[in-house]
Design an enzyme around this catalytic site. Structure first.
Site, PDB file in Angstrom:
ATOM      1  N   CYS A 379       0.834  -1.195   0.000  1.00 16.80           N
ATOM      2  CA  CYS A 379       0.000   0.000   0.000  1.00 16.80           C
ATOM      3  C   CYS A 379       0.876   1.255   0.000  1.00 16.80           C
ATOM      4  O   CYS A 379       1.463   1.571  -1.016  1.00 16.80           O
ATOM      5  CB  CYS A 379      -0.985  -0.044   1.165  1.00 16.80           C
ATOM      6  SG  CYS A 379      -2.478   0.880   0.804  1.00 16.80           S
ATOM      7  N   HIS A 505      -3.476  -4.880   0.472  1.00 14.58           N
ATOM      8  CA  HIS A 505      -2.905  -5.418   1.716  1.00 14.58           C
ATOM      9  C   HIS A 505      -2.941  -6.942   1.711  1.00 14.58           C
ATOM     10  O   HIS A 505      -3.861  -7.539   2.272  1.00 14.58           O
ATOM     11  CB  HIS A 505      -3.682  -4.893   2.921  1.00 14.58           C
ATOM     12  CG  HIS A 505      -3.463  -3.445   3.208  1.00 14.58           C
ATOM     13  ND1 HIS A 505      -2.352  -2.983   3.881  1.00 14.58           N
ATOM     14  CD2 HIS A 505      -4.194  -2.355   2.904  1.00 14.58           C
ATOM     15  CE1 HIS A 505      -2.410  -1.669   3.981  1.00 14.58           C
ATOM     16  NE2 HIS A 505      -3.527  -1.255   3.393  1.00 14.58           N
ATOM     17  N   GLU A 507      -1.378  -8.892   3.449  1.00 16.84           N
ATOM     18  CA  GLU A 507      -1.199  -9.456   4.800  1.00 16.84           C
ATOM     19  C   GLU A 507      -2.516  -9.889   5.435  1.00 16.84           C
ATOM     20  O   GLU A 507      -2.511 -10.591   6.440  1.00 16.84           O
ATOM     21  CB  GLU A 507      -0.469  -8.457   5.709  1.00 16.84           C
ATOM     22  CG  GLU A 507      -1.245  -7.219   6.129  1.00 16.84           C
ATOM     23  CD  GLU A 507      -1.090  -6.042   5.166  1.00 16.84           C
ATOM     24  OE1 GLU A 507      -0.813  -6.275   3.965  1.00 16.84           O
ATOM     25  OE2 GLU A 507      -1.271  -4.888   5.611  1.00 16.84           O
TER      26      GLU A 507
END
Ligand code: GLN
Length: 531
Positions: A379, A505, A507
């Site tokens: 990001c 993102h 993650e």
């Protein structure tokens, strides 16, 4: 559907969220469909606007809900995909009650905590499950005794009264403090916490005791007697040795899943724990070792980049590697890049908002690019890489994001035209899951192995398409685009061993037993190019 309510006592930060998630994993292992949700007693409507200093990372779901980081644990440990219905705060409850009141839904009645507030909470207990779910685990944030938590506990008590007794289980997590001077664990705070629960009308069925030292049989007896739970339902949860991913195994050793299944009168066979044993075995006997630097601005906070750290660990598991995560403050890099970055095998810049630390991050991205250190930008980390590339490779002097410099001559990162009219903070945030089409000849396509993916977003600014040609002519590769709006989702630098920046993102979609492909390939590159 069966319901498990998880509460906590004595102190906060007991790891209730992890306990809930690990229990979810154990029940899933038995073939049950599990869903987890979190009720938070604070008055914010959602955690979206809370500072990382206050509350750690904001975890984003597929549907764009900005939630408590415990939902991250839930998704990492279990397979259910959560939705905005799985995180509820007092703020949201009151917002619902007050808007009903304004609409006249209460037909002139006096609006009260009981029944109006508790009714909304009970509706949300039910709504959190869904047709395919066998067990819904609802974790209540905070600690028994908090004023804000009372309506939630009251709603849970009422709820248990309304369904069959064997449909509900109350699990209470407490701490057994170890007194050095006395050389022993103390049970009194746990007794008092359980008594406080009983005062509200809730008798816990399972007591999970967090402890640094093993409990004696005598202590189990004592807790059983004073807390009014069977002795086999007094569970020891010791601090784990290496990793939180040992938790399903350690809790299984205490038979917690069998207890739950017996109590809820479910008939499911026991299964082996191979998946979790594999994870732990790889964690404990790695073949490689690498150093990954995470350069951010909330580095000193344990939880600000929670999912990023976990995803790096997952990638280590996937690569049989011990990953040493070095947390680096972007402002320190600015003072001394060489000292902070030279020894790293891989560099990651996570997401972020606001100007502080950006100068150090741009230096970091430049350093990784020039020194052929594998780089992964998430990001803001992708936007930073674009700014560096524009300034230092494409020669676009003073390039910037309009987030940091509204008057930059080269706004390579900007708010897109179609979003500019939405000016309230938050209103124009791109949130939740969006599709991305990968470029076939790219590191990203190599990683995913498929062309169409979907990833979660949480940002306002985008790669400015007006600069696409100039930047790609200078050697930047577009690794993926959002097909609906032609937005750049991934950038890569082909002339570098491994340099990837993603607007999303990743993650939020990595698991210990299924590392995210980009994280996995990033760590693989760090191993491969280790100097
Ligand atoms: N601040 C940047 C934006 O709003 C990046 C956000 C992020 O990293 N999550 O676009």
């Amino acid at each position: 559907m069966k319901y498990i309510f998880v509460t906590g006592g004595v102190v906060s930060s007991l790891g209730k969220g992890l306990t809930s998630a690990a229990l979810g994993a154990l029940l899933e292992q038995r073939g049950l469909k599990v869903r987890l949700q979190k009720f938070d007693p604070y008055l914010n409507v959602d955690p979206g606007t809370m500072s990382p200093f206050q509350h750690g990372e904001v975890y984003v779901l597929n549907d764009g809900a900005e939630t408590d980081l415990d939902l991250g644990h839930y998704e990492r440990f279990t397979n259910g995909t959560l939705s905005k219905l799985n995180n509820l705060t007092s703020g949201k409850v009151y917002e619902t009650v007050l808007s009903r009141e304004r609409k006249g839904d209460y037909l002139g009645a006096t609006v009260q905590v009981i029944p109006h507030v508790t009714d909304v909470i009970k509706e949300r207990i039910r709504a959190g499950g869904g047709e395919d779910v066998d067990i819904l685990i609802t974790e209540l944030g905070g600690t028994i005794g908090d004023i804000e938590g009372l309506p939630f506990l009251e709603a849970m008590r009422q709820f248990a009264l309304e369904v069959a007794r064997d449909d509900v289980l109350f699990l209470h997590c407490t701490l057994l403090p170890f007194l050095k001077a006395a050389g022993e664990l103390k049970t009194k705070p746990s007794q008092q916490s359980v008594a406080k629960l009983r005062e509200i009308g809730i008798q816990c069925d399972i007591l999970v005791c967090r402890t640094e030292e093993p409990m004696t049989d005598e202590m189990r007896q004592k807790l059983s007697l004073f807390c009014n739970v069977p002795v086999n339902a007094v569970i020891e949860e010791m601090d784990v040795e290496t990793s939180i991913y040992e938790l399903p195994i350690t809790l299984k050793a205490e038979n917690i899943d069998s207890l739950v299944i017996e109590h809820l009168h479910l008939d499911v066979p026991d299964k082996n724990m191979k998946v979790w044993h594999d994870v732990v075995r790889r964690l404990k006997s790695p073949k490689h070792e690498v150093k990954i630097g995470v350069v951010g601005k909330y580095i000193e906070l344990q939880d600000a980049y929670k999912s990023v750290y976990e995803s790096i660990i997952h990638a280590g598991i996937a690569n049989d590697a011990k990953v040493n995560i070095v947390r680096i403050d972007a402002e320190d890099v600015q003072l001394n890049p060489q000292k902070n970055l030279a020894k790293l095998d891989g560099i990651l810049i996570p997401g972020g908002f606001g100007d502080r630390g950006t100068a150090g991050k741009i230096i970091t991205s430049k350093y990784a690019r020039e020194n052929a250190i594998p780089y992964f930008g998430l990001c803001l980390g992708m936007q930073i890489a674009v700014i560096d590339f524009a300034r230092n490779v494409a020669g676009l002097e003073d390039s910037n994001s309009t987030e940091f410099d509204a008057n930059t001559p080269h706004p390579v990162i900007d708010i897109m035209e179609d979003q500019k009219n939405l000016t309230t903070k938050g209103a124009n945030m791109r949130l939740g899951s969006y599709p991305c089409e990968l470029t076939e000849d790219s590191l990203s396509f190599d990683a995913y192995g498929i062309k169409n993916i979907a990833e979660r977003h949480r940002h306002r600014y985008e790669f400015n398409n007006n600069y696409r040609e100039q930047l790609t002519n200078a050697g930047l590769r577009i690794g993926g685009i959002n097909p609906e709006r032609d937005l750049v989702e991934i950038i890569e630098i082909p002339k570098h061993p491994w340099f990837v920046g993603v607007q999303f993102h990743p993650e939020f979609q990595s698991k210990p037993n299924a590392a995210h492909p980009l994280f996995s390939n990033f760590v693989a590159a760090a191993i491969k190019y280790k100097k």
